[in-house]
Design an enzyme around this catalytic site. Structure first.
Site, PDB file in Angstrom:
ATOM      1  NE  ARG A  82      -2.545   0.958   3.539  1.00  0.00           N
ATOM      2  CZ  ARG A  82      -3.221   0.665   4.644  1.00  0.00           C
ATOM      3  NH1 ARG A  82      -4.478   0.267   4.569  1.00  0.00           N
ATOM      4  NH2 ARG A  82      -2.654   0.772   5.838  1.00  0.00           N
ATOM      5  CE  LYS A 184      -2.181   4.550   7.293  1.00  0.00           C
ATOM      6  NZ  LYS A 184      -3.349   5.212   7.877  1.00  0.00           N
ATOM      7  CD  GLU A 220     -11.655   5.625   4.626  1.00  0.00           C
ATOM      8  OE1 GLU A 220     -11.186   4.776   5.387  1.00  0.00           O
ATOM      9  OE2 GLU A 220     -11.044   6.042   3.640  1.00  0.00           O
TER      10      GLU A 220
HETATM   11  N1  PLP Z   1      -9.072   4.271   6.706  1.00  0.00           N
HETATM   12  C1  PLP Z   1      -8.236   5.257   7.043  1.00  0.00           C
HETATM   13  C2  PLP Z   1      -8.536   6.623   6.557  1.00  0.00           C
HETATM   14  C3  PLP Z   1      -7.105   4.986   7.829  1.00  0.00           C
HETATM   15  O1  PLP Z   1      -6.273   5.949   8.185  1.00  0.00           O
HETATM   16  C4  PLP Z   1      -6.870   3.663   8.268  1.00  0.00           C
HETATM   17  C5  PLP Z   1      -5.684   3.324   9.058  1.00  0.00           C
HETATM   18  O2  PLP Z   1      -4.724   2.834   8.583  1.00  0.00           O
HETATM   19  C6  PLP Z   1      -7.780   2.660   7.901  1.00  0.00           C
HETATM   20  C7  PLP Z   1      -8.854   3.006   7.109  1.00  0.00           C
HETATM   21  C8  PLP Z   1      -7.571   1.251   8.320  1.00  0.00           C
HETATM   22  O3  PLP Z   1      -6.597   0.632   7.545  1.00  0.00           O
HETATM   23  P1  PLP Z   1      -5.762  -0.579   8.120  1.00  0.00           P
HETATM   24  O4  PLP Z   1      -6.739  -1.623   8.506  1.00  0.00           O
HETATM   25  O5  PLP Z   1      -4.915  -0.996   6.978  1.00  0.00           O
HETATM   26  O6  PLP Z   1      -4.989  -0.054   9.275  1.00  0.00           O
HETATM   27  C1  COI Z   2      -3.838   3.154  11.603  1.00  0.00           C
HETATM   28  O1  COI Z   2      -4.841   2.542  11.980  1.00  0.00           O
HETATM   29  O2  COI Z   2      -2.726   2.618  11.528  1.00  0.00           O
HETATM   30  C2  COI Z   2      -3.900   4.542  11.185  1.00  0.00           C
HETATM   31  O3  COI Z   2      -3.009   4.994  10.552  1.00  0.00           O
HETATM   32  C3  COI Z   2      -5.056   5.345  11.566  1.00  0.00           C
HETATM   33  C4  COI Z   2      -4.670   6.586  12.283  1.00  0.00           C
HETATM   34  C5  COI Z   2      -5.914   7.353  12.475  1.00  0.00           C
HETATM   35  C6  COI Z   2      -3.983   6.312  13.583  1.00  0.00           C
END
Ligand code: PLP
Ligand code: COI
Length: 340
Positions: A82, A184, A220
């Site tokens: 990612r 991200k 989201e």
């Molecule tokens: N959506 C957003 C905007 C995020 O910042 C995060 C955090 O990483 C997620 C979703 C969840 O992603 P993940 O499950 O890969 O941590």
């Molecule tokens: C994560 O879940 O790793 C993120 O980056 C989300 C952030 C809002 C802490």
């Protein structure tokens, strides 16, 4: 390995400095070998690309102590991939995916004393990130970059852990169609700060963002994807090109189908259908699964039947299975758990 004297069970989601972090620099078209360093500070030119035009992206993943005392992390290859997507969209050089995973292992190994013990409720949060480090004044990509990765022990993202939270429908947008919502980028979070501060001031834990073009579909929150459970026990998760593809959400879809025998739907979710769902939760690395008890839509409340006291029964099964896999109590699908 002797652990640090930390009150693990009372940690919140906050930064504390640990012993070592990984640093690699990109110059003249190539990454250097990278080193682990004790220096937690960064010195930059005043005109660095990151400071002028926010050329930066990041990742987040966790390391755990398993029931049998091993240190593991969860699907770091997906964070590496990612981050590659984020870098390509932001005109940044890609940090090689295999070296990313090696750096995760090196950082966790070097900070083993900060990996919270099994059963403490805490985990080690790992934060890889990259930024344009050379001077840029015209709007263009930097020529030099720094990739860094630190870690810090954390507790639950939302105070109260598994207690249901209340969120509100937000009138501002998180991501535009064809924008950067699917990567991200630091800029996605900078422009959500006004809304999160306002949400907290109004007594809400998070913002629910709708699709920017029509405001009829659920996207989201600022830091997690949504999961919904229908009254007949199907897992429904919103699909959109401007949502970050959560690794937790993708994992939960597999857990639901393969471990719990549930039906799974990944599709556009209209805001007007959520009143009919039985359970709602936020999922992400930081959030794990945080149950949502109530959604406030401009004063009109949508209350899920699971209530405000505890996680709904299906969300709980998903939570127990996912964390069981992460903590080594349940056998993981091939490749999900990487031993340090
Ligand atoms: N959506 C957003 C905007 C995020 O910042 C995060 C955090 O990483 C997620 C979703 C969840 O992603 P993940 O499950 O890969 O941590
Ligand atoms: C994560 O879940 O790793 C993120 O980056 C989300 C952030 C809002 C802490």
């Amino acid at each position: 390995m002797e652990k640090k004297n930390i009150d693990w069970s009372n940690l919140g989601f906050a930064y504390q400095v640990t012993d070592k972090r990984f640093v690699s620099n990109y110059k003249n078209g190539a990454w250097d070998e990278g080193v682990l360093t004790e220096d937690a500070t960064i010195t930059l030119t005043e005109c660095a690309g990151v400071l002028q035009y926010a050329q930066t992206c990041f990742e987040g993943l966790k390391a755990y102590t398993t029931e049998d005392g091993r240190t593991v992390c969860f699907r770091p290859d997906l964070n590496a991939s990612r981050m590659k997507d984020s870098c390509e969209r932001l005109e940044m050089p890609v940090f090689p995916e295999d070296k990313f995973v090696e750096a995760v292992k090196a950082v966790v190994r070097a900070n083993e004393a900060y990996v919270p013990p099994y059963g403490s409720g805490a985990t080690l949060y790992i934060r890889p990130y990259m930024f344009g480090s050379s001077a840029v004044i015209g709007v263009k990509p930097a020529e030099e970059y720094q990739f860094r990765m630190f870690c810090t022990p954390v507790g639950p993202y939302f105070k109260g852990g598994a207690k249901p939270i209340t969120i509100r429908v937000c009138d501002y947008d998180r991501a535009a169609p064809h924008g950067t919502g699917h990567i991200k980028a630091g800029l996605n979070y900078a422009m959500s700060l006004y809304q999160i501060v306002d949400a907290h001031e109004q007594g809400f834990d998070e913002n629910m963002y709708l699709d920017a073009a029509t405001r009829t579909y659920v996207e989201e929150t600022g830091g997690a994807n949504f999961i919904f459970i229908t009254k007949d026990g199907t897992l429904v998760t919103p699909k959109s090109d401007s949502i970050l593809p959560s690794i937790t959400r993708r994992s939960l879809m597999v857990v639901a189908e393969k471990y719990l025998g549930m039906k799974v739907e990944h599709r556009p979710v209209r805001f007007d259908e959520i009143k009919d769902f039985a359970e709602c939760g936020l999922c992400g690395t930081a959030a794990v699964i945080s149950p949502v008890g109530k959604i406030n839509d401009h004063g009109k409340e949508i209350c899920f039947p699971s209530g405000m006291d505890e996680m709904g029964p299906v969300t709980k099964k998903l939570y127990d299975t996912l964390t069981g896999i992460q903590m080594g109590r349940i056998e993981a699908p091939e490749g999900w758990i990487v031993e340090i």
